[in-house]
Design a protein around this motif. Structure first.
Motif, short mmCIF file in Angstrom:
data_model
loop_
_atom_site.label_atom_id
_atom_site.label_comp_id
_atom_site.label_asym_id
_atom_site.label_seq_id
_atom_site.Cartn_x
_atom_site.Cartn_y
_atom_site.Cartn_z
N UNK A 22 0.83 -1.22 -0.09
CA UNK A 22 0.04 -0.09 -0.14
C UNK A 22 0.85 1.46 0.05
N UNK A 23 0.49 2.33 -0.79
CA UNK A 23 1.19 3.54 -0.74
C UNK A 23 0.46 4.49 -0.08
N UNK A 24 0.90 5.46 0.64
CA UNK A 24 0.40 6.62 1.14
C UNK A 24 0.44 7.77 0.28
N UNK A 25 -0.69 8.50 -0.12
CA UNK A 25 -0.74 9.54 -0.74
C UNK A 25 -0.23 10.71 -0.01
N UNK A 26 0.46 11.67 -0.89
CA UNK A 26 1.11 12.61 -0.48
C UNK A 26 0.15 14.15 -0.58
N UNK A 48 -2.70 0.54 -18.41
CA UNK A 48 -2.53 1.75 -17.32
C UNK A 48 -1.97 1.14 -16.10
N UNK A 49 -2.65 -0.05 -15.73
CA UNK A 49 -2.34 -0.42 -14.54
C UNK A 49 -0.95 -0.72 -14.25
N UNK A 50 -0.35 -1.19 -15.43
CA UNK A 50 1.30 -1.47 -15.49
C UNK A 50 1.90 -0.22 -15.36
N UNK A 51 1.61 0.82 -16.16
CA UNK A 51 2.13 2.14 -16.29
C UNK A 51 2.19 2.85 -14.96
N UNK A 52 0.77 2.70 -14.39
CA UNK A 52 0.84 3.60 -12.98
C UNK A 52 1.88 2.76 -12.19
N UNK A 53 1.71 1.57 -12.11
CA UNK A 53 2.71 0.65 -10.79
C UNK A 53 4.28 1.19 -11.28
N UNK A 54 4.63 1.13 -12.52
CA UNK A 54 6.09 1.76 -12.82
C UNK A 54 6.09 3.24 -12.08
N UNK A 55 4.95 4.10 -12.61
CA UNK A 55 5.23 5.57 -12.14
C UNK A 55 5.10 5.67 -10.55
N UNK A 56 4.41 4.84 -10.16
CA UNK A 56 3.93 5.25 -8.73
C UNK A 56 4.85 4.33 -7.43
N UNK A 57 5.17 3.18 -8.10
CA UNK A 57 6.11 2.37 -7.30
C UNK A 57 7.46 1.99 -7.79
N UNK A 58 7.73 2.40 -8.98
CA UNK A 58 8.98 1.77 -9.71
C UNK A 58 8.99 0.28 -9.96
N UNK A 94 10.19 -10.51 -8.44
CA UNK A 94 11.59 -10.27 -8.54
C UNK A 94 11.76 -9.91 -7.09
N UNK A 95 12.53 -10.85 -6.32
CA UNK A 95 12.85 -10.41 -5.14
C UNK A 95 13.82 -9.29 -4.69
N UNK A 96 14.72 -8.89 -5.97
CA UNK A 96 15.70 -7.64 -5.71
C UNK A 96 14.88 -6.28 -6.06
N UNK A 97 13.55 -6.38 -6.31
CA UNK A 97 13.08 -5.19 -7.00
C UNK A 97 12.84 -4.17 -5.70
N UNK A 98 13.17 -3.11 -5.85
CA UNK A 98 12.75 -2.06 -4.87
C UNK A 98 11.69 -1.29 -5.24
N UNK A 99 10.71 -1.11 -4.03
CA UNK A 99 9.63 -0.12 -4.42
C UNK A 99 10.32 1.44 -4.26
N UNK A 100 10.00 2.09 -5.17
CA UNK A 100 10.77 3.52 -5.37
C UNK A 100 9.44 4.54 -5.46
N UNK A 101 9.11 5.45 -4.81
CA UNK A 101 8.05 6.19 -4.67
C UNK A 101 8.15 7.32 -5.37
N UNK A 102 6.83 7.83 -6.35
CA UNK A 102 6.80 9.22 -6.82
C UNK A 102 6.41 10.16 -5.91
N UNK A 103 6.36 11.47 -6.51
CA UNK A 103 6.17 12.64 -5.73
C UNK A 103 4.60 12.51 -5.30
N UNK A 104 3.80 11.52 -5.72
CA UNK A 104 2.46 11.54 -5.21
C UNK A 104 2.16 10.75 -4.07
N UNK A 105 3.28 10.02 -3.54
CA UNK A 105 2.98 9.27 -2.33
C UNK A 105 4.38 9.70 -1.38
N UNK A 106 4.03 9.59 -0.32
CA UNK A 106 4.98 9.79 0.85
C UNK A 106 5.53 8.63 1.91
#
Length: 140
Positions: A22-26, A48-58, A94-106
């Motif tokens: 879960x991501x917390x909105x900023x 869209x689901x894939x694109x947004x997951x890349x944009x918001x969670x990396x 992918x166990x080594x994938x790291x979640x990277x937040x965008x500016x939309x989430x804190x």
């Protein structure tokens, strides 16, 4: 027709446990949500689901296994306007994938079902999590 959005409910398996991302909105009331966003013209819901997951969670498409048969649609109102959100269940493979937040989430959290439902807050989102959890128990 209202706005249409799409996203992925991402989970990972950790020592026999299932944890949901879960991501917390900023912005706004800082609610917690899976990665999701509005469908762009010419884009399919799953694109869209894939694109947004890349944009918001990396997380890239190659990091995930989407369960195509789990499409769930929520209909609700935002500021008096109808909104439709399509979700799919997706496993982080992918166990080594790291979640990277965008500016939309804190903030981000990986949570078990109970904690994820508590944070998600909205009854319809809680139901999606419960349904997906049941799906995973049946199809393990």
């Amino acid at each position: 027709m209202g706005k249409v959005a799409a996203g992925l409910v991402v989970f990972r398996r950790v020592a026999e446990k299932i944890e949901y991302l879960l991501l917390q909105t900023s912005y706004g009331i800082h609610h917690w949500t899976p990665p999701k966003g509005h469908v762009d013209p010419g884009e399919s819901d799953i694109e869209t689901a894939y694109r947004e997951t890349v944009e918001e969670a990396g997380l890239q498409e190659s990091d995930l296994k989407v369960f195509e048969d789990t499409k769930t649609t929520l209909n609700y109102e935002v500021k008096g306007k109808p909104k439709i959100v399509h979700y799919w269940l997706a496993e982080l493979i992918n166990p080594s994938a790291q979640v990277k937040l965008s500016h939309e989430h804190q903030d981000l959290r990986w949570l078990g079902l109970k904690e994820a439902c508590e944070l998600a807050g909205y009854a319809d989102m809680q139901q999606v999590l419960v349904n997906y959890d049941n799906y995973l128990k049946k199809n393990n």
